[in-house]
Design a protein around this motif. Structure first.
Motif, PDB file in Angstrom:
ATOM      1  N   ASP A   1      27.454 -22.766  -1.901  1.00  0.00           N
ATOM      2  CA  ASP A   1      26.907 -22.351  -0.609  1.00  0.00           C
ATOM      3  C   ASP A   1      25.676 -23.160  -0.238  1.00  0.00           C
ATOM      4  OD1 ASP A   1      28.820 -20.579   0.033  1.00  0.00           O
ATOM      5  OD2 ASP A   1      27.751 -18.784  -0.624  1.00  0.00           O
ATOM      6  N   ASN A   2      24.862 -23.481  -1.235  1.00  0.00           N
ATOM      7  CA  ASN A   2      23.694 -24.315  -0.955  1.00  0.00           C
ATOM      8  C   ASN A   2      24.115 -25.640  -0.352  1.00  0.00           C
ATOM      9  OD1 ASN A   2      20.711 -23.728  -1.844  1.00  0.00           O
ATOM     10  ND2 ASN A   2      22.015 -22.522  -3.184  1.00  0.00           N
ATOM     11  N   LEU A   3      25.144 -26.214  -0.931  1.00  0.00           N
ATOM     12  CA  LEU A   3      25.607 -27.495  -0.396  1.00  0.00           C
ATOM     13  C   LEU A   3      26.200 -27.309   1.003  1.00  0.00           C
ATOM     14  CD1 LEU A   3      27.164 -29.087  -3.585  1.00  0.00           C
ATOM     15  CD2 LEU A   3      24.941 -29.501  -2.566  1.00  0.00           C
ATOM     16  N   LEU A   4      26.920 -26.201   1.183  1.00  0.00           N
ATOM     17  CA  LEU A   4      27.525 -25.967   2.501  1.00  0.00           C
ATOM     18  C   LEU A   4      26.451 -25.814   3.578  1.00  0.00           C
ATOM     19  CD1 LEU A   4      30.494 -23.601   1.636  1.00  0.00           C
ATOM     20  CD2 LEU A   4      30.567 -26.019   2.231  1.00  0.00           C
ATOM     21  N   VAL A   5      25.325 -25.166   3.217  1.00  0.00           N
ATOM     22  CA  VAL A   5      24.236 -25.084   4.192  1.00  0.00           C
ATOM     23  C   VAL A   5      23.777 -26.488   4.559  1.00  0.00           C
ATOM     24  CG1 VAL A   5      21.885 -24.273   4.611  1.00  0.00           C
ATOM     25  CG2 VAL A   5      23.490 -22.809   3.425  1.00  0.00           C
ATOM     26  N   GLY A   6      23.809 -27.372   3.582  1.00  0.00           N
ATOM     27  CA  GLY A   6      23.435 -28.756   3.851  1.00  0.00           C
ATOM     28  C   GLY A   6      24.300 -29.393   4.928  1.00  0.00           C
ATOM     29  N   LEU A   7      25.523 -28.879   5.058  1.00  0.00           N
ATOM     30  CA  LEU A   7      26.429 -29.420   6.080  1.00  0.00           C
ATOM     31  C   LEU A   7      26.218 -28.794   7.448  1.00  0.00           C
ATOM     32  CD1 LEU A   7      29.855 -29.812   4.284  1.00  0.00           C
ATOM     33  CD2 LEU A   7      28.509 -31.585   5.383  1.00  0.00           C
ATOM     34  N   HIS A   8      25.321 -27.806   7.494  1.00  0.00           N
ATOM     35  CA  HIS A   8      25.125 -27.042   8.725  1.00  0.00           C
ATOM     36  C   HIS A   8      25.044 -27.893   9.993  1.00  0.00           C
ATOM     37  CE1 HIS A   8      23.920 -23.452  10.932  1.00  0.00           C
ATOM     38  NE2 HIS A   8      23.087 -24.227  11.569  1.00  0.00           N
ATOM     39  N   PRO A   9      24.216 -28.965   9.991  1.00  0.00           N
ATOM     40  CA  PRO A   9      24.069 -29.698  11.262  1.00  0.00           C
ATOM     41  C   PRO A   9      25.364 -30.355  11.736  1.00  0.00           C
ATOM     42  CG  PRO A   9      22.916 -30.800   9.462  1.00  0.00           C
ATOM     43  CD  PRO A   9      23.303 -29.460   8.970  1.00  0.00           C
TER      44      PRO A   9
ATOM     45  N   ARG B   1      25.798 -18.093   6.372  1.00  0.00           N
ATOM     46  CA  ARG B   1      25.084 -18.909   5.389  1.00  0.00           C
ATOM     47  C   ARG B   1      23.717 -19.300   5.916  1.00  0.00           C
ATOM     48  NH1 ARG B   1      30.067 -21.692   4.511  1.00  0.00           N
ATOM     49  NH2 ARG B   1      29.363 -23.290   5.968  1.00  0.00           N
ATOM     50  N   ALA B   2      23.664 -19.619   7.204  1.00  0.00           N
ATOM     51  CA  ALA B   2      22.375 -20.002   7.781  1.00  0.00           C
ATOM     52  C   ALA B   2      21.408 -18.820   7.727  1.00  0.00           C
ATOM     53  CB  ALA B   2      22.567 -20.469   9.221  1.00  0.00           C
ATOM     54  N   PHE B   3      21.907 -17.602   7.981  1.00  0.00           N
ATOM     55  CA  PHE B   3      21.038 -16.423   7.911  1.00  0.00           C
ATOM     56  C   PHE B   3      20.469 -16.258   6.512  1.00  0.00           C
ATOM     57  CE2 PHE B   3      23.669 -14.215  11.459  1.00  0.00           C
ATOM     58  CZ  PHE B   3      23.057 -15.028  12.392  1.00  0.00           C
ATOM     59  N   VAL B   4      21.365 -16.356   5.519  1.00  0.00           N
ATOM     60  CA  VAL B   4      20.895 -16.204   4.141  1.00  0.00           C
ATOM     61  C   VAL B   4      19.916 -17.315   3.799  1.00  0.00           C
ATOM     62  CG1 VAL B   4      21.582 -16.052   1.731  1.00  0.00           C
ATOM     63  CG2 VAL B   4      23.036 -15.068   3.490  1.00  0.00           C
ATOM     64  N   ALA B   5      20.195 -18.520   4.294  1.00  0.00           N
ATOM     65  CA  ALA B   5      19.299 -19.638   4.012  1.00  0.00           C
ATOM     66  C   ALA B   5      17.908 -19.347   4.551  1.00  0.00           C
ATOM     67  CB  ALA B   5      19.853 -20.915   4.629  1.00  0.00           C
ATOM     68  N   ILE B   6      17.843 -18.765   5.746  1.00  0.00           N
ATOM     69  CA  ILE B   6      16.539 -18.423   6.319  1.00  0.00           C
ATOM     70  C   ILE B   6      15.838 -17.384   5.446  1.00  0.00           C
ATOM     71  CG2 ILE B   6      15.428 -17.259   8.247  1.00  0.00           C
ATOM     72  CD1 ILE B   6      17.498 -18.632  10.056  1.00  0.00           C
ATOM     73  N   ARG B   7      16.620 -16.419   4.972  1.00  0.00           N
ATOM     74  CA  ARG B   7      16.049 -15.389   4.100  1.00  0.00           C
ATOM     75  C   ARG B   7      15.461 -16.024   2.846  1.00  0.00           C
ATOM     76  NH1 ARG B   7      20.386 -11.898   1.200  1.00  0.00           N
ATOM     77  NH2 ARG B   7      20.271 -13.617  -0.271  1.00  0.00           N
ATOM     78  N   GLU B   8      16.188 -16.995   2.288  1.00  0.00           N
ATOM     79  CA  GLU B   8      15.786 -17.550   1.009  1.00  0.00           C
ATOM     80  C   GLU B   8      14.635 -18.542   1.134  1.00  0.00           C
ATOM     81  OE1 GLU B   8      17.098 -16.815  -2.160  1.00  0.00           O
ATOM     82  OE2 GLU B   8      17.788 -15.093  -1.022  1.00  0.00           O
ATOM     83  N   SER B   9      14.670 -19.385   2.138  1.00  0.00           N
ATOM     84  CA  SER B   9      13.581 -20.341   2.307  1.00  0.00           C
ATOM     85  C   SER B   9      13.608 -20.906   3.713  1.00  0.00           C
ATOM     86  CB  SER B   9      13.714 -21.476   1.287  1.00  0.00           C
ATOM     87  OG  SER B   9      12.881 -22.555   1.686  1.00  0.00           O
ATOM     88  N   GLU B  10      12.601 -20.521   4.479  1.00  0.00           N
ATOM     89  CA  GLU B  10      12.569 -20.997   5.865  1.00  0.00           C
ATOM     90  C   GLU B  10      12.334 -22.500   5.917  1.00  0.00           C
ATOM     91  OE1 GLU B  10      10.232 -18.894   8.686  1.00  0.00           O
ATOM     92  OE2 GLU B  10      10.887 -16.941   7.959  1.00  0.00           O
ATOM     93  N   VAL B  11      11.510 -22.962   4.996  1.00  0.00           N
ATOM     94  CA  VAL B  11      11.188 -24.384   4.996  1.00  0.00           C
ATOM     95  C   VAL B  11      12.446 -25.207   4.760  1.00  0.00           C
ATOM     96  CG1 VAL B  11       9.924 -26.163   3.781  1.00  0.00           C
ATOM     97  CG2 VAL B  11       8.844 -23.979   4.208  1.00  0.00           C
ATOM     98  N   ALA B  12      13.173 -24.837   3.698  1.00  0.00           N
ATOM     99  CA  ALA B  12      14.379 -25.600   3.389  1.00  0.00           C
ATOM    100  C   ALA B  12      15.408 -25.430   4.494  1.00  0.00           C
ATOM    101  CB  ALA B  12      14.948 -25.134   2.063  1.00  0.00           C
ATOM    102  N   ALA B  13      15.463 -24.240   5.092  1.00  0.00           N
ATOM    103  CA  ALA B  13      16.424 -24.018   6.161  1.00  0.00           C
ATOM    104  C   ALA B  13      16.152 -24.971   7.316  1.00  0.00           C
ATOM    105  CB  ALA B  13      16.361 -22.573   6.627  1.00  0.00           C
ATOM    106  N   GLN B  14      14.879 -25.122   7.644  1.00  0.00           N
ATOM    107  CA  GLN B  14      14.532 -26.043   8.733  1.00  0.00           C
ATOM    108  C   GLN B  14      14.910 -27.462   8.369  1.00  0.00           C
ATOM    109  OE1 GLN B  14      10.366 -25.257   9.538  1.00  0.00           O
ATOM    110  NE2 GLN B  14      10.961 -24.402  11.494  1.00  0.00           N
TER     111      GLN B  14
END
Lengths: 420, 233, 288, 336, 258
Positions: free
Chosen positions: E95-103, D182-195
């Motif tokens: 999945d968007n919400l789950l990424v929010g839980l990442h930390p 999920r983190a990989f896809v998040a980086i693909r989709e938006s680096e800013v939001a991923a950070q």
């Protein structure tokens, strides 16, 4: 839309099934393969012999496919005239794109699926290396592959016969010998292609140059087969002030280096190039003007410029008929000649065509000059095949033979001096 | 006069517009209200021919526009100023405005540039600046100015107040009124229903891809249902 | 000196190949991997005119460029238009597919045997100071610079250029402003292909005419263009020249067989310091 | 999520079954087995590449370089150091992973075409380095290597390959379905939001390269053992291009997609072999056709069978297409 | 809780924020308003560490956050939403919400590769938590939709959901109701108030919609040209002539309905 997708999916599954069916066929047939030496070998029927060929047909060195066209032309010619011992020759050629992986894949397909009798003229050192063990284990005769590496033929392997080109190292030996003894070379520079075509002869020259007193190596430059810009190499060569420059590589870069040298006035120095690069007049066309003049090279085939030669006439005529749009180059001629050697061996094996008989028939070749090759010799200890070469020089737009055939004796490693 | 009747638009399986009927009369401001996903932007996109309807008719001054390409529609004087401003960020303000006049063949571009600067004096100050460096309000002004450069008969405005400070929203709505007074009809899509009803002559309320309600803006403003669903009153 | 001069001249060939590549990319955002093969086919067409019908060089060049314009349009309309809004990777792989088709077709039609191709100007090289140079090389250099300038001005100062720049930034907004985006893109493909054709005809005398003539050149041109920022025409030329000269220097002072390794090392270093390329301009900071 | 899972399981199972049954179906044909092996090698590589490109959004067009590194690692460790198979194969992954780390570090700063060129350079350089580093790589003539005694038979070795492939599919499946994926896809989709959501973008980008290189290295190692010979010609830039083709044709960001792509691009050339000089044209036509008519890859054919009820609030594919259209070119990259 | 002290931010010579000081008290809803381009989002970006101020300090619970990298900010308990929604467009809402839980999740690559029970367990818990958040925002029925297929208003919801799922101490909301109609705006106002009352979150809001600002804020800061021009309770701000002049404009009949 759904329907279309479904059909595609079905088609996809069919491919699998097809592969699977093929497989079953193989497994049942495999046991009946030609193990009994009294029976005919695989790929041979009463009126047909199937042989295989794997080489690039597409990709960066697709030009090697012209070799197949040469072979194909000759086989057509033979088939039209009744074949060999009543059998027609059928050539199955697969594309390996110069990739060892594909060459090895092709080998397996040719041997197991198509059940060819032998393979002929497979191009490329790396490709041949990748498939070597497989062929050797299977015992399939490998006839005149397109590689000049020593390792394939020396020490000899039972079912590995010769090469379509002069062995790289032998050629280097012959050329150096000629340069020193006949052209009086003292300060030698070498340019070489950074692969099997160039490095093998380069290493050989480096090794044996010490045996020539007073001759020294003053410069070495390298390049890659696809290189086009040679001013750096030309500069380096000029600064070393050699009296003779060797260049081992394929035609395009060899011509381009010559052009670059010509441009900066490095034109009077003797230029000796490998036979695959300098074998035919095509180099004149590429180099343009009189850039290519005075270039030395070697030849193992009858020169294409020899208009009066009956063999050349036949070759040119037949090739024009089979491939009207193609240029008859040295490489095409080489394919034709390889086919000639193959057919001759078939003839000599007689009607009872087994691998053993066929391979043994090669040992009866002793300086055979029935093909375009200057001479073909095989023996128990000699699997080089092509052992004769003559020197050539580019003069007035033609490639002129300037020496008699120079012979290499594999058993002793000696080369005979050319007779003037 | 712009007239849509029985327009159906599909996105894949989704029936986005379901038999839309509406008219924009010459010289009027017409607003189009509705919740998120009701089909407001879709309607504008259909009018500017970015989307092909599956069914229905679309006429301007009695001529069918269904076969026209977006650039033809612009030439005929219907100009769509898209949601989120969509200025060309790497072009200067001046270049952005010139793009607005792209489809015009006449030579009066310079004069019209001045006219736009009359509406939006702020743009003149920033004429050589890259559009991407402008603030949100300025970008909105640029987007409207850009549309004006094409000399629209009908201007389609999609959410001109989105993300803009109240004072600027007022300014922009004033300018919209002025543009209308100078002879351009306007079709306005706006979340801020109060403002929209405040300046428009006539209004349509979209729900699930069809017109749920229409009427003179003043009347709608007093309609209880509208107040409850869209004005939050 | 000769090394640098030769590098510059060869760099011009990279630059020419890069120009068309950048032109297409700048407008349509497609990195066209089939560019070299399209150039190769154009060159073959000009060769057919030259050798088969005996046209003079300039006439053959003109006809081939005409063909290139049509060729570019056909490729755009039949193929690329349909993936205009697809992910970049789809576009890239699509052009790779075209690459294979064009290369294969040319091989079938004309064979893989390298053939010589005439230069625009004949004549023996002459000496300029300590440098050997030929008329044709001067022509190549001049042509590169003129074309670069021409298209730079086109982009900067003409209405068509403005339309191209707008379309590359926001397709929808451009359509809404009355720009026929597909028309603009078609134009970019047509001109880009023609530029490629010119590059092909300048390359062919050196690499010899064959279906594989552009392979290596295009990869280096692509690298050069990226070094220059990939959306700047002067950047493409400068990038091409840098790569040309650097390659030659490596060939001379280090090892010719490693020039590709070193060239890409240079690019990595440059891009590490300036991730947007030399002429890439600062990236607009995203407003979040 | 759950629904997806139950949908995927049976056919994953089917795939494993097919894998295991294949050698029986084809019997003793080394040719068909060898096609199968190449499918496995390319499938592993394509999946690893898909992790990087499809999931992580980091373009690499030099992945064949990692295959070569893996192959050479195996050959060198076996022939020069005489290490055993069970140690060498994981090491081929580890060493390639380290190379991936070295490539990944500068790549972290780059994106899009810039990253593409850097990776292309890597892909071009590896064969040149192999060619020139004679003492280690054997130069142009390559390095031969032998399988250990207990695996010398092809029909034995194929089970090693099947096992490895299945395990790697499983591991990669776990990774992409996990928080990491999920983190990989998040980086693909938006680096800013991923950070902003706490993802350490540079670290994860590097990690992607390392994981991708690791598995590619193992694929290269398997290849080396299978062919018994590695040379600079084995994997060219062209192979990298084909790998890209595989993942796009199969369907980006989909593990089954990558496998389908690998199967097609390995089997197709075999089927067209006898058509002289046409192989590339046919592959090219296949690529162009599939991208034009199945832009989401062949895997989207399978998804058609899954009937999807669109929610009322949701726009469907068409809208997706349009909203992409709206995103302009430069703006798309400049992230404006 | 969050303290800005003399913060100045410059881009290529342009001063975006100048000598800005303010303090957000724990448990409050604090709004920043001001004209477009006044530097409000820049303030957020400084907190998120996308920008580094040229001068000044930003402390969070006594800790200098300028030393942190962007991805570390959330570990201190600061989450945010974005003005133009920065979602992971091709991922589902869940999945968007789950990424929010990442930390909050452990990321041992080996246990992930092997999908060990510990991973499965935490994954299940995460999904449960995500559904709770979706319930809160009443978007549960959209759980498996890709966010890019959603209308803008729902995307905003997801964006807010992703910020609150990691249970931060401070939530930054950048124009949470832009593009929403008055009724939808009201819903969000209620949500923000619930966050404060029920969960005791501290919220920092940037918003142009005065109806929301007036309803939820405990305290308002007004910015113009990068500087603070006024501060106070919503009622004070509404009447402040400087604010009316620079931001609100003349009070008209339209505004009264709000």
């Amino acid at each position: 839309m759904v329907k279309k997708g479904f059909t595609l999916f079905i088609a996809f599954m069919m491919v699998f099934l097809l592969a699977a069916c093929n497989g079953e066929k193989t497994s049942s047939n495999n046991t009946t393969g030609g193990k009994d030496s009294n029976e005919l070998a695989q790929g041979v029927t009463k009126n047909e012999i199937m042989i295989g060929h794997s080489a690039p047909q597409t990709g960066p060195v697709a030009v090697y496919d012209t070799f197949r066209k040469g072979m194909d032309t000759y086989f057509q010619y033979i088939n039209e005239n009744g074949g060999v011992n009543g059998r027609k020759i059928k050539l199955i050629a697969y594309d390996d794109q110069y990739q060892p992986t594909k060459a090895s894949q092709n080998a397996k397909k040719l041997v197991e699926e198509d059940k060819v009798f032998a393979v002929i003229g497979n191009q490329g050192s790396a490709a041949n290396l990748a498939a070597k063990d497989y062929y050797i284990n299977k015992g399939i005769p490998v006839i005149l592959p397109g590689t000049g590496l020593k390792g394939f033929v020396d020490p000899p392997v039972k079912n590995w016969m010769g090469a379509t080109m002069m062995n790289y190292e032998v050629e280097a030996q012959i050329m150096l010998n000629y340069a020193v003894n006949e052209l009086g070379a003292k300060k030698i520079a070498i340019a070489y292609q950074n692969d099997d075509f160039g490095k093998a002869p380069y290493n050989k020259i480096k090794e044996i140059i010490k045996t020539y007193p007073g001759v020294e190596l003053v410069a070495e430059v390298t390049y890659l087969p696809a290189d086009t810009e040679f001013s750096a190499q030309a500069q380096k060569l000029q600064q070393a002030k050699p009296d003779t420059i060797f260049n081992f590589g394929v035609m395009s870069p060899v011509v381009n280096l010559k052009k670059a040298m010509y441009k900066i006035g490095l034109d009077k120095t003797k230029y000796i190039v490998s036979s695959i690069a300098g074998g035919d007049t095509h180099a004149f066309q590429l180099a343009g003007g009189d850039v290519w003049e005075r270039t030395y090279s070697g030849g193992i085939l009858i020169s294409l410029d020899d208009e009066n030669n009956e063999k050349i006439k036949l070759f040119k005529e037949r090739f024009k008929k089979s491939y009207p749009n193609e240029q008859a180059t040295n490489f095409v001629e080489s394919g034709w000649s390889a086919a000639q050697v193959f057919v001759e061996a078939l003839k000599r094996s007689g009607d009872n065509l087994t691998w053993d008989n066929f391979l043994k028939s090669f040992n009866t070749f002793d300086n055979w000059d029935g093909s375009m090759y200057a001479g073909v010799s095989f023996s128990e200890n000699n699997h080089y095949g092509i052992t004769k070469m003559y020197m050539t020089k580019a003069e007035n737009g033609k490639i002129v033979q300037i020496s008699d055939s120079i012979e290499f004796e594999p058993e002793t490693g000696k080369i005979s001096l050319p007779k003037k | 006069m712009l007239k849509l009747s029985d327009v159906h638009v599909y996105y894949g399986h989704v029936h986005a517009l379901r038999g839309l009927n509406m008219t924009v009369e010459d010289g009027k401001i017409v607003s189009l209200l509705g919740g998120n996903g009701a089909g407001k932007s879709t309607t504008l996109k259909m009018i500017s021919r970015l989307i092909q309807p599956k069914k229905g008719s679309y006429e301007m001054d009695g001529q069918s526009m269904l076969k026209d390409s977006p650039s033809r529609v612009v030439k005929k004087g219907i100009i769509h100023c898209p949601e989120n401003r969509r200025v060309f960020p790497l072009l200067t303000v001046e270049e952005n405005l010139k793009i607005g006049a792209y489809s015009r063949k006449d030579k009066n571009v310079k004069e019209d540039l001045e006219k736009v600067f009359l509406y939006f004096p702020r743009l003149k100050e920033r004429v050589k600046q890259k559009a991407g460096t402008l603030s949100g309000g300025e970008q909105q002004m640029l987007a409207i100015g850009r549309s004006l450069m094409g000399k629209p008969k009908i201007l389609l405005l999609d959410e001109p107040s989105l993300g803009i400070a109240p004072i600027l929203v007022k300014e922009i709505f004033e300018i919209i009124k002025k543009i209308n007074k100078d002879g351009t009809s306007i079709l306005l899509v706006e979340q801020n229903a109060n403002m929209a009803l405040g300046i428009s002559d006539y209004a349509y309320v979209l729900e699930n891809g069809h017109i749920a309600l229409e009427g003179h803006s003043q009347d709608l403003r007093n309609n209880d249902e509208v107040r409850r669903l869209y004005l939050g009153g | 000196m000769q090394i640098i001069a030769s590098g510059l001249i060869f760099g011009c060939i990279y630059a020419l190949a890069a120009l068309g590549l950048v032109l297409i990319f700048k407008t349509t955002e497609v990195a066209n991997f089939a560019h070299g093969e399209m150039a190769m086919i154009t060159t073959f067409i000009s060769y057919v005119f030259l050798s088969k019908y005996g046209f003079p060089y300039l006439a053959a060049l003109g006809l081939a460029l005409l063909f290139a314009l049509v060729f570019g349009i056909v490729v755009y309309v039949l193929v690329m238009k349909r993936v205009q809004s697809a992910p970049h990777l789809n576009q890239v792989v699509l052009t790779l597919g075209l690459f294979m088709i064009f290369n294969g077709l040319a091989g079938l039609k004309w064979g893989y045997q390298p053939t010589s191709f005439p230069e625009a100007f004949h004549g023996d090289p002459f000496k300029l100071g300590s440098i050997f140079i030929s008329t044709n090389e001067i022509f190549t250099v001049g042509l590169t610079l003129v074309l670069m300038l021409l298209f730079f001005l086109l982009f900067r100062f003409t209405k068509a250029g403005l339309g191209m720049r707008a379309a590359s930034q926001d397709i929808m907004a451009s359509e809404l402003m009355g720009i026929k985006v597909s028309g603009v893109f078609m134009g970019a493909w047509a001109i880009g292909t023609a530029l490629g054709g010119i590059a092909g005809m300048m390359t062919a005398p050196v690499t010899f005419l064959s279906p594989n003539m552009m392979g290596e050149v295009l990869i280096i041109a692509f690298a050069g263009a990226v070094l220059g920022g990939f959306n700047s025409l002067p950047g493409a030329v400068i990038g091409g020249l840098i790569v040309g000269v650097f390659e030659n220097l490596v060939s001379y002072y280090v090892a010719p067989e490693l020039k590709i390794v070193f060239t890409f090392l240079l690019i990595v270093v440059v891009l590490y310091i300036r991730p947007q390329g030399i002429f890439g301009g600062a990236k607009i900071v995203k407003k979040v | 999520m759950k629904q997806l899972f139950t949908n995927r399981k049976p056919w994953l199972f089917l795939l494993v079954l097919l894998f295991l049954a294949y050698p029986f179906i084809v019997g003793q044909s080394v040719y068909l087995i060898s096609i199968f092996v190449m499918v496995c090698v390319y499938a592993i590589t394509a999946m690893a590449l898909d992790l990087l490109i499809g999931f992580g959004g980091q373009v690499s067009i030099g992945h064949a370089g990692f295959l070569s590194v893996g192959g050479y690692t195996v050959a060198i460790l076996t022939t020069k150091l005489g290490l055993p198979f069970l140690l060498v194969l994981p090491l081929s992954g580890v060493i390639t992973g380290i190379i991936g780390l070295l490539i990944g570090l500068p790549a972290v700063r780059l994106s899009g075409n810039f990253l593409a060129v850097v990776s292309l350079g890597f892909g071009l350089s590896i064969p040149q380095i192999a060619l020139n580093w004679d003492s280690l790589t054997g130069g142009y003539s390559g390095l031969p290597l032998a399988r250990p005694e207990w695996l010398s038979n092809d029909s034995q070795f194929i089970y090693v390959i099947i096992l490895m492939t299945v395990v790697i599919i499983w591991i990669l499946h776990n990774i992409v379905k996990s928080r990491l994926g999920r983190a990989f896809v998040a980086i693909r989709e938006s680096e800013v939001a991923a950070q902003a959501t706490g993802i350490n973008v540079p670290l994860y980008k590097t990690l992607m390269f390392v994981i991708s290189a690791f598995f590619t290295g193992i694929a290269g190692g398997l290849y080396g053992y299978w062919i018994g010979f590695v040379s600079p010609n084995d994997f060219s830039v062209f192979t990298s291009f084909l790998l890209l083709g595989m993942i796009v044709i199969g369907g980006l960001a989909s593990i089954p997609g990558a496998i389908i792509g690998a199967i097609i691009f390995t089997v197709l050339p075999e089927l067209t072999k006898s058509l002289i000089g046409l192989t590339n044209i046919i592959i090219g036509i296949a690529i162009v056709g599939i991208i034009l008519f199945r832009p989401n890859g062949l895997i989207s054919l399978l998804e058609m069978f899954r009937i999807k009820k669109p929610s009322k609030k949701v726009m469907d594919e068409q809208e997706v297409y349009l909203s992409d259209l709206e995103q302009g070119g430069a703006a798309r990259d400049a992230n404006v | 809780m969050l303290t800005f002290k003399d913060v100045t931010v410059k881009f290529a010579g342009v001063t975006a924020v100048k000598d800005l000081s303010f303090e957000v008290p724990q448990g409050n809803i604090y709004s920043i308003i001001g004209p477009n381009g006044a530097g409000k989002t820049t303030v957020f970006n400084c907190i998120s560490r996308f920008y580094t101020p040229a001068a000044g300090t930003i402390d969070f619970n006594g800790k200098n956050i300028l030393k942190l990298k962007p991805h570390q900010v959330i570990h201190e308990g600061i989450a945010r939403s974005f003005q133009n929604v920065e979602l992971f467009a091709k991922m589902t809402v869940l999945d968007n919400l789950l990424v929010g839980l990442h930390p909050t999740l452990k990321k041992n690559i080996f246990s992930i590769s092997l999908n060990l029970p510990s991973v499965k367990k935490t994954e299940k818990e995460s999904i449960k938590k995500a559904y709770e958040v979706m319930d809160l925002l009443s978007i549960t029925d959209l759980a498996n939709e890709k966010v890019r297929n959603l209308p803008f208003g729902y995307q905003k919801m997801v964006d807010i959901g992703r910020a609150i799922i990691s249970s931060p101490k401070l939530i930054l909301l950048d124009e949470p109701v832009a593009g929403m109609n008055p009724v939808e705006t009201k819903k969000i106002s209620e949500l923000i108030l619930r966050l404060k009352k029920e969960m005791n979150y501290t919220v920092l809001v940037i918003e142009h919609d005065m109806s929301l600002v007036m309803e939820v804020s405990d305290f308002v800061t007004v910015m113009n040209f990068g500087q603070k021009i006024a501060e106070g309770t919503p009622q004070e701000i509404q009447k402040n002539p400087v604010v009316i002049e620079a931001y609100l404009g003349e009070v008209e009949e339209n505004a009264q309905i709000v």
